[in-house]
Design a protein around this motif. Structure first.
Motif, PDB file in Angstrom:
ATOM      1  N   ASP A 165     -30.267  95.190-110.743  1.00 45.47           N
ATOM      2  CA  ASP A 165     -29.776  94.013-111.346  1.00 45.47           C
ATOM      3  C   ASP A 165     -28.405  93.674-110.494  1.00 45.47           C
ATOM      4  O   ASP A 165     -28.131  92.410-110.239  1.00 45.47           O
ATOM      5  N   GLN A 166     -27.631  94.231-110.348  1.00 49.36           N
ATOM      6  CA  GLN A 166     -26.548  94.103-109.595  1.00 49.36           C
ATOM      7  C   GLN A 166     -26.769  93.575-108.007  1.00 49.36           C
ATOM      8  O   GLN A 166     -26.009  92.749-107.370  1.00 49.36           O
ATOM      9  N   LEU A 167     -27.941  93.850-107.501  1.00 53.04           N
ATOM     10  CA  LEU A 167     -28.436  93.114-106.317  1.00 53.04           C
ATOM     11  C   LEU A 167     -29.019  91.779-106.495  1.00 53.04           C
ATOM     12  O   LEU A 167     -29.185  91.141-105.443  1.00 53.04           O
ATOM     13  N   SER A 199     -38.942 103.480-101.076  1.00 52.82           N
ATOM     14  CA  SER A 199     -37.948 102.561-101.070  1.00 52.82           C
ATOM     15  C   SER A 199     -38.422 101.202-101.478  1.00 52.82           C
ATOM     16  O   SER A 199     -39.665 100.901-101.633  1.00 52.82           O
ATOM     17  N   MET A 200     -37.408 100.404-101.596  1.00 52.50           N
ATOM     18  CA  MET A 200     -37.511  99.026-102.124  1.00 52.50           C
ATOM     19  C   MET A 200     -37.039  98.008-101.229  1.00 52.50           C
ATOM     20  O   MET A 200     -35.978  98.109-100.792  1.00 52.50           O
ATOM     21  N   VAL A 201     -37.486  97.029-100.937  1.00 51.04           N
ATOM     22  CA  VAL A 201     -37.108  95.906-100.085  1.00 51.04           C
ATOM     23  C   VAL A 201     -37.362  94.770-100.856  1.00 51.04           C
ATOM     24  O   VAL A 201     -38.427  94.203-101.163  1.00 51.04           O
ATOM     25  N   ILE A 202     -36.191  93.853-100.987  1.00 48.57           N
ATOM     26  CA  ILE A 202     -36.087  92.542-101.721  1.00 48.57           C
ATOM     27  C   ILE A 202     -36.421  91.451-100.708  1.00 48.57           C
ATOM     28  O   ILE A 202     -35.540  91.286-100.079  1.00 48.57           O
ATOM     29  N   GLU A 203     -37.627  91.231-100.561  1.00 51.31           N
ATOM     30  CA  GLU A 203     -37.907  90.380 -99.465  1.00 51.31           C
ATOM     31  C   GLU A 203     -37.307  89.003 -99.703  1.00 51.31           C
ATOM     32  O   GLU A 203     -36.973  88.315 -98.574  1.00 51.31           O
ATOM     33  N   LYS A 204     -37.432  88.650-100.862  1.00 51.02           N
ATOM     34  CA  LYS A 204     -36.787  87.236-101.162  1.00 51.02           C
ATOM     35  C   LYS A 204     -36.721  87.184-102.574  1.00 51.02           C
ATOM     36  O   LYS A 204     -37.221  87.656-103.460  1.00 51.02           O
ATOM     37  N   MET A 205     -35.541  86.246-103.199  1.00 52.80           N
ATOM     38  CA  MET A 205     -35.565  86.008-104.785  1.00 52.80           C
ATOM     39  C   MET A 205     -34.589  84.387-104.639  1.00 52.80           C
ATOM     40  O   MET A 205     -33.430  84.498-104.395  1.00 52.80           O
ATOM     41  N   ARG A 206     -35.571  83.682-104.915  1.00 48.03           N
ATOM     42  CA  ARG A 206     -34.808  82.270-104.934  1.00 48.03           C
ATOM     43  C   ARG A 206     -33.500  82.225-105.839  1.00 48.03           C
ATOM     44  O   ARG A 206     -33.391  83.019-106.937  1.00 48.03           O
ATOM     45  N   CYS A 207     -32.487  81.137-105.396  1.00 47.49           N
ATOM     46  CA  CYS A 207     -31.389  81.052-106.025  1.00 47.49           C
ATOM     47  C   CYS A 207     -30.599  82.393-106.351  1.00 47.49           C
ATOM     48  O   CYS A 207     -29.528  82.450-107.281  1.00 47.49           O
ATOM     49  N   THR A 208     -30.723  83.365-105.360  1.00 45.49           N
ATOM     50  CA  THR A 208     -29.903  84.557-105.432  1.00 45.49           C
ATOM     51  C   THR A 208     -29.610  84.912-103.955  1.00 45.49           C
ATOM     52  O   THR A 208     -30.484  84.935-102.956  1.00 45.49           O
ATOM     53  N   ASP A 209     -28.260  85.342-103.879  1.00 46.14           N
ATOM     54  CA  ASP A 209     -27.766  85.949-102.517  1.00 46.14           C
ATOM     55  C   ASP A 209     -28.124  87.178-102.257  1.00 46.14           C
ATOM     56  O   ASP A 209     -27.566  88.242-102.645  1.00 46.14           O
ATOM     57  N   VAL A 210     -29.550  87.323-101.442  1.00 46.15           N
ATOM     58  CA  VAL A 210     -29.856  88.729-101.210  1.00 46.15           C
ATOM     59  C   VAL A 210     -29.621  89.100 -99.997  1.00 46.15           C
ATOM     60  O   VAL A 210     -30.031  88.472 -99.121  1.00 46.15           O
ATOM     61  N   ILE A 224     -49.741  86.529 -97.681  1.00 47.73           N
ATOM     62  CA  ILE A 224     -50.164  84.983 -97.677  1.00 47.73           C
ATOM     63  C   ILE A 224     -49.555  84.241 -98.612  1.00 47.73           C
ATOM     64  O   ILE A 224     -49.392  83.079 -98.175  1.00 47.73           O
ATOM     65  N   GLU A 225     -49.155  84.672 -99.843  1.00 46.10           N
ATOM     66  CA  GLU A 225     -48.800  84.081-100.882  1.00 46.10           C
ATOM     67  C   GLU A 225     -47.300  84.471-101.294  1.00 46.10           C
ATOM     68  O   GLU A 225     -46.645  83.738-102.209  1.00 46.10           O
ATOM     69  N   GLU A 226     -46.656  85.326-100.570  1.00 42.43           N
ATOM     70  CA  GLU A 226     -45.626  85.706-101.214  1.00 42.43           C
ATOM     71  C   GLU A 226     -44.408  84.565-101.147  1.00 42.43           C
ATOM     72  O   GLU A 226     -43.461  84.493-101.884  1.00 42.43           O
ATOM     73  N   TYR A 227     -44.312  83.528-100.288  1.00 42.52           N
ATOM     74  CA  TYR A 227     -43.607  82.429-100.137  1.00 42.52           C
ATOM     75  C   TYR A 227     -43.933  81.508-101.595  1.00 42.52           C
ATOM     76  O   TYR A 227     -42.964  80.469-101.840  1.00 42.52           O
ATOM     77  N   LEU A 228     -44.808  81.435-102.171  1.00 43.96           N
ATOM     78  CA  LEU A 228     -45.081  80.638-103.394  1.00 43.96           C
ATOM     79  C   LEU A 228     -44.389  81.002-104.759  1.00 43.96           C
ATOM     80  O   LEU A 228     -44.133  80.335-105.499  1.00 43.96           O
ATOM     81  N   VAL A 229     -43.947  82.509-104.582  1.00 44.81           N
ATOM     82  CA  VAL A 229     -43.357  82.993-105.906  1.00 44.81           C
ATOM     83  C   VAL A 229     -41.861  82.870-105.706  1.00 44.81           C
ATOM     84  O   VAL A 229     -41.268  82.709-104.754  1.00 44.81           O
ATOM     85  N   ALA A 230     -41.271  83.012-106.751  1.00 45.89           N
ATOM     86  CA  ALA A 230     -39.728  82.835-106.788  1.00 45.89           C
ATOM     87  C   ALA A 230     -39.011  84.084-106.244  1.00 45.89           C
ATOM     88  O   ALA A 230     -38.171  84.035-105.519  1.00 45.89           O
ATOM     89  N   GLY A 231     -39.766  85.233-106.230  1.00 42.49           N
ATOM     90  CA  GLY A 231     -39.261  86.488-105.750  1.00 42.49           C
ATOM     91  C   GLY A 231     -40.421  87.350-105.144  1.00 42.49           C
ATOM     92  O   GLY A 231     -41.589  87.352-105.676  1.00 42.49           O
ATOM     93  N   ALA A 232     -40.105  88.178-104.075  1.00 43.66           N
ATOM     94  CA  ALA A 232     -41.035  89.113-103.679  1.00 43.66           C
ATOM     95  C   ALA A 232     -40.434  90.401-103.389  1.00 43.66           C
ATOM     96  O   ALA A 232     -39.332  90.473-102.572  1.00 43.66           O
ATOM     97  N   ILE A 233     -40.784  91.594-104.140  1.00 47.17           N
ATOM     98  CA  ILE A 233     -40.372  92.936-103.769  1.00 47.17           C
ATOM     99  C   ILE A 233     -41.449  93.887-103.048  1.00 47.17           C
ATOM    100  O   ILE A 233     -42.484  93.914-103.728  1.00 47.17           O
TER     101      ILE A 233
END
Length: 240
Positions: free
Chosen positions: A15-17, A208-219, A185-194
């Motif tokens: 959550d802190q990330l 390991s975990m990579v937060i590839e994207k999370m909209r509205c979030t400074d990742v 193919i579709e990860e850009y369609l969702v709000a977040g991809a982990i």
């Protein structure tokens, strides 16, 4: 100024990330190879909601309700009490999926009907959290890449417009091999991809975990190692 509402993940250190959690009402894709912790991630998300009084629904495609309950129990999470209290439902994906012949020998899944039926159940229960594990059965992955993309876009749109839930969609991920999975193919369609992966850690295999994207979030781009234990489930290692 519009402020993004957050939904806590229940995963220590995550959550802190994410500035407090997932964007509320959106869909997040969690992908990874077998054994990386996708199902535990999804269960942990639901259990966190249940502890906060938020009802949840788990739609399983590969395992039955008893298997899901047993896996949760191995981590100390008693799902049966929530099911008995009608705060949690574990559903079979096949209940909501029906296919009909398309052109030639292809089969077509009626996503409108599938999500419409599921939304009816979600709304009657008053669920706030939803898991599709995996989401692949809602999309015909043997179809053309263009149609997969169109089907996935429709799935994610209907999830957002048909119900007031925050969603986790899991997929089998073998990143960047060209295989036809939801990832790549579709990860850009969702709000977040982990992405969850097996990696070498101090001379041993680890996760390991990579937060590839999370909209509205400074990742911040980074690879975060984590463990799975029987007390907390997924726990990210402390930041350096």
């Amino acid at each position: 100024m519009i402020k993004t509402e957050r939904v806590t993940t229940g995963i220590a250190g995550l959550d802190q990330l994410l500035e407090g959690g997932f964007p509320k009402g959106r869909s997040v894709l969690v992908t990874g190879e077998p054994g990386t912790g996708k199902t535990i991630f999804a269960l942990q998300f639901l259990v966190e909601g249940l502890r906060r009084g938020e009802k949840g629904i788990y739609v399983a495609a590969d395992e039955g309700p008893t298997d899901i309950i047993e896996q949760a129990a191995s981590l100390g999470w008693d799902l049966e009490k929530y099911i008995e209290a009608k705060e949690l439902a574990i559903l079979n994906a096949g209940t909501y999926l029906s296919s009909s012949p398309g052109n030639g020998k292809e089969r077509q899944i009626d996503i409108h009907k599938a999500i419409g039926d599921l939304a009816g159940f979600v709304n009657r229960l008053g669920a706030k959290r939803l898991v599709l594990d995996p989401a692949g059965p809602f999309v015909l992955l043997r179809d053309t890449a263009t149609r997969i993309q169109d089907q996935t876009r429709l799935l994610i749109k209907l999830l957002r417009t048909s119900m007031q839930t925050t969603n986790i969609l899991t997929s089998y991920g073998v990143p960047r091999t060209g295989e036809r999975t939801l990832h790549g193919i579709e990860e850009y369609l969702v709000a977040g991809a982990i992405i969850l992966e097996i990696v070498w850690k101090d001379g041993n295999l680890g996760r390991s975990m990579v937060i590839e994207k999370m909209r509205c979030t400074d990742v911040k781009p980074a690879q975060h190692t984590f463990d799975i234990n029987k007390v907390q489930g997924l726990v990210l290692d402390p930041l350096p």
